[in-house]
Design an enzyme around this catalytic site. Structure first.
Site, mmCIF file in Angstrom:
data_model
loop_
_atom_site.group_PDB
_atom_site.id
_atom_site.type_symbol
_atom_site.label_atom_id
_atom_site.label_comp_id
_atom_site.label_asym_id
_atom_site.label_seq_id
_atom_site.Cartn_x
_atom_site.Cartn_y
_atom_site.Cartn_z
ATOM 1 N N HIS A 1 -9.973 43.638 44.449
ATOM 2 C CA HIS A 1 -9.918 44.880 43.729
ATOM 3 C C HIS A 1 -9.184 45.771 43.847
ATOM 4 O O HIS A 1 -8.855 46.284 44.950
ATOM 5 C CB HIS A 1 -11.571 45.403 43.665
ATOM 6 C CG HIS A 1 -11.951 46.061 42.632
ATOM 7 N ND1 HIS A 1 -11.239 47.012 41.888
ATOM 8 C CD2 HIS A 1 -13.149 46.107 41.963
ATOM 9 C CE1 HIS A 1 -11.729 47.410 40.739
ATOM 10 N NE2 HIS A 1 -13.041 46.908 40.825
ATOM 11 N N CYS B 1 -12.536 39.473 32.646
ATOM 12 C CA CYS B 1 -12.350 37.969 32.477
ATOM 13 C C CYS B 1 -12.832 37.414 33.936
ATOM 14 O O CYS B 1 -13.039 36.250 33.835
ATOM 15 C CB CYS B 1 -11.373 37.434 32.033
ATOM 16 S SG CYS B 1 -10.928 38.242 30.368
ATOM 17 N N HIS C 1 -7.465 20.465 42.325
ATOM 18 C CA HIS C 1 -7.428 20.625 40.576
ATOM 19 C C HIS C 1 -7.424 22.211 40.717
ATOM 20 O O HIS C 1 -7.918 22.882 41.604
ATOM 21 C CB HIS C 1 -8.746 20.151 40.240
ATOM 22 C CG HIS C 1 -9.120 18.689 40.328
ATOM 23 N ND1 HIS C 1 -8.199 17.811 39.718
ATOM 24 C CD2 HIS C 1 -9.510 17.930 41.227
ATOM 25 C CE1 HIS C 1 -8.760 16.653 40.108
ATOM 26 N NE2 HIS C 1 -9.296 16.522 40.888
ATOM 27 N N ASN D 1 -8.839 32.137 24.547
ATOM 28 C CA ASN D 1 -9.348 32.889 25.532
ATOM 29 C C ASN D 1 -10.615 33.149 25.411
ATOM 30 O O ASN D 1 -11.156 34.256 24.686
ATOM 31 C CB ASN D 1 -8.316 34.188 25.651
ATOM 32 C CG ASN D 1 -8.748 34.990 27.101
ATOM 33 O OD1 ASN D 1 -9.692 34.796 27.561
ATOM 34 N ND2 ASN D 1 -7.939 35.947 27.361
ATOM 35 N N HIS E 1 -7.321 31.043 34.691
ATOM 36 C CA HIS E 1 -8.080 31.464 33.578
ATOM 37 C C HIS E 1 -7.089 31.580 32.524
ATOM 38 O O HIS E 1 -5.869 31.973 32.530
ATOM 39 C CB HIS E 1 -8.289 33.124 33.880
ATOM 40 C CG HIS E 1 -8.402 33.992 32.908
ATOM 41 N ND1 HIS E 1 -9.461 33.531 31.915
ATOM 42 C CD2 HIS E 1 -7.807 34.989 32.298
ATOM 43 C CE1 HIS E 1 -9.344 34.529 30.918
ATOM 44 N NE2 HIS E 1 -8.432 35.404 31.112
#
Length: 518
Positions: free
Chosen positions: A329, A250, A413, A450, A417
């Site tokens: 990562h 995602c 703002h 989602n 996700h």
């Protein structure tokens, strides 16, 4: 496909003491002044401190420069200096040459600004909506799910934060479902071409003007690729630089933007198009392993398309300028690597399994990401407070709570996700955000579900549709993905933003926000 979350925190404000203070002031003598220390809201003190510290360097330098200029003008014979330079041609030419060389070197080596001209999000047709009752009835009629699995899916749906108007692909509306390769291609074409048609119409861009094309989709990567499907559909030019990113979850939308940014540093006067989507048709799970059933309940149809440019002339019509991209990562850690994992269950049915450690791993990735991002975006006042608190705790072993930087001073703002209600709840708490800061994320999850890597663009479209983005505002997009990754993108508005035509919220924005029952 994935979702993730953060840690802990909270924000306080003025409480019931306000009314008591009012009564106390009324009882005082008219000649006496009220106790301002008790009536001052601490958030304004903090805001003032932030402005003072952030502008301290300017406040110090401006008087110093003025004093220096006055002193030079009083002690130097400017007319004599001009006559000296007038007859010293070599000095003038040398200085001019150095100046021109320096300016040229700066112009060539400085990073090129990347502008977002517009974004478009796909809005599926109404007949693809999947209300809870229809979703559960279709799941029951497939005959693949045990009663306990059906009950589990029903409970997940009820607690998910999704509304009754999210969309699933055409193949999932059939009984039995038809998850064929042809149906998956049809879904991909429908969402990608729908988003791109809107983008081209809103920007008046000719497809042949595109120099870079990047498509990201985690779980559906046919041959020819999705990017090749777009090249074929719009007859893009033969020397286009096209890329197809797969398996990156995602957060792949931010990764695609970062790749586009790097390519735009190399190729001058170029347009880049980024398409972010996920394919549901061939990735529906028809087994009974509970950790693999959750994606069925959360993921829905969606797609976004962006038009980026490095042309200085496009600044006038651009909506935003890309300020920062920070990528984290955690794939070197085995638990993080396997916390979102595509596999087969014991019955040989393929799906994506979500680990019970997902939230903790996402929290660690978030911590690393914002630790990197903080020094780039936070005002000096927040960085000093954090550093002093850390110093007292580490060196002096003081019993003080760790200071949580106030990211509300850095961003106007937030596009978090929409991986699920728990994701948004945890980030709201961890970053000490207010309900209005996570409104776009909650409403996107409610209306569209989602939609994977495109969800942050549905959220930005929501904020734009509400007319909230003003010139100079900063937008923080943060996404989580398999691997495990946490990625951030920061944009700055170049003007007051109006919603683009044919937006995903065009006919329903006035209904939102809605109250979500938990």
């Amino acid at each position: 496909m994935t979702s993730g979350g953060g840690g802990g925190g909270g924000e306080g404000g003025a409480g019931a003491g306000g009314s008591a203070l009012g009564v106390q002031i009324q009882q005082q003598s008219r000649m006496a002044l009220p106790d301002f220390l008790q009536s001052v809201n601490l958030k304004y003190v903090k805001l003032g401190y932030h402005y003072l510290i952030s502008n301290l360097l300017t406040l110090f330098l401006v008087p110093l420069i003025l004093v220096t200029l006055i002193q030079v003008s009083q002690t130097t014979d400017l007319h004599h200096l001009w006559l000296h330079l007038q007859y010293n041609l070599l000095t003038i030419l040398t200085c001019s040459g150095v100046l021109v060389f320096g300016l040229t070197l700066y112009a060539v080596t400085r990073p090129r600004a990347v502008y977002l001209l517009d974004s478009a999000c796909f809005r599926p047709a109404d007949h693809l909506k999947a209300p809870f009752r229809s979703f559960m009835e279709h799941s029951r009629l497939t005959g693949d799910f045990e009663e306990s699995s059906l009950d589990f899916q029903r409970k997940i749906l009820e607690r998910s934060g999704l509304g009754e108007e999210t969309y699933v692909p055409e193949a999932m509306h059939s009984i039995p479902p038809q998850p064929s390769m042809a149906a998956a291609r049809a879904e991909a074409e429908q969402v990608m071409f729908g988003a791109l048609d809107n983008l081209f119409q809103n920007t008046s861009l000719k497809p042949k003007d595109i120099g870079i094309l990047i498509v990201n989709c985690s779980l559906f990567n046919p041959t020819p690729s999705l990017s090749a499907m777009i090249v074929n559909k719009y007859k893009l030019r033969g020397n286009i630089r096209s890329f197809n990113l797969g398996g990156m979850g995602c957060s792949a939308g931010v990764i695609a933007v970062d790749l586009a940014k790097d390519l735009l540093q190399i190729h001058r006067n170029t347009y880049a198009v980024v398409v972010s989507t996920e394919n549901i048709t061939q990735n529906w799970y028809f087994g009974n392993k509970k950790s693999m059933l959750i994606p069925n309940c959360l993921f829905r149809v969606g797609c976004s398309a962006l038009l980026l440019s490095n042309k200085l002339a496009d600044r006038r019509r651009a909506k935003y300028r890309l300020v920062h991209v920070v990528r984290t990562h955690r794939g070197a850690d085995d638990k993080a690597f396997r916390c979102v994992y595509q596999e087969q269950d014991d019955a040989g049915k393929t799906g994506v399994s979500l680990s019970k450690d997902l939230m903790a791993i996402a929290g660690g990735a978030l911590k690393t990401n914002i630790t990197t991002l903080g020094p780039l975006v936070l005002p000096i006042s927040e960085q000093l407070l954090f550093f002093v608190t850390l110093l007292m705790k580490k060196l002096f072993k003081a019993d003080v709570k760790p200071y949580i930087p106030d990211f509300k001073l850095a961003f106007d703002h937030f596009c978090i996700h929409a991986g699920g209600r728990a994701v948004i709840d945890e980030l709201e708490k961890n970053l000490q955000l207010r309900p209005e800061h996570v409104e776009a994320s909650r409403m996107t999850l409610h209306r569209f579900g989602n939609t994977s890597s495109s969800s942050i663009w549905y959220e930005l479209a929501y904020i734009e549709a509400k007319g909230r983005v003003k010139k100079g505002n900063r937008v923080w997009q943060i996404a989580f993905g398999s691997g495990f990754k946490c990625n951030s993108a920061v944009w700055q508005a170049l003007r007051n933003i109006k919603p683009s035509p044919n937006g995903p919220w065009e006919d329903c924005i006035d209904k939102y926000p809605v109250e979500i029952v938990t």
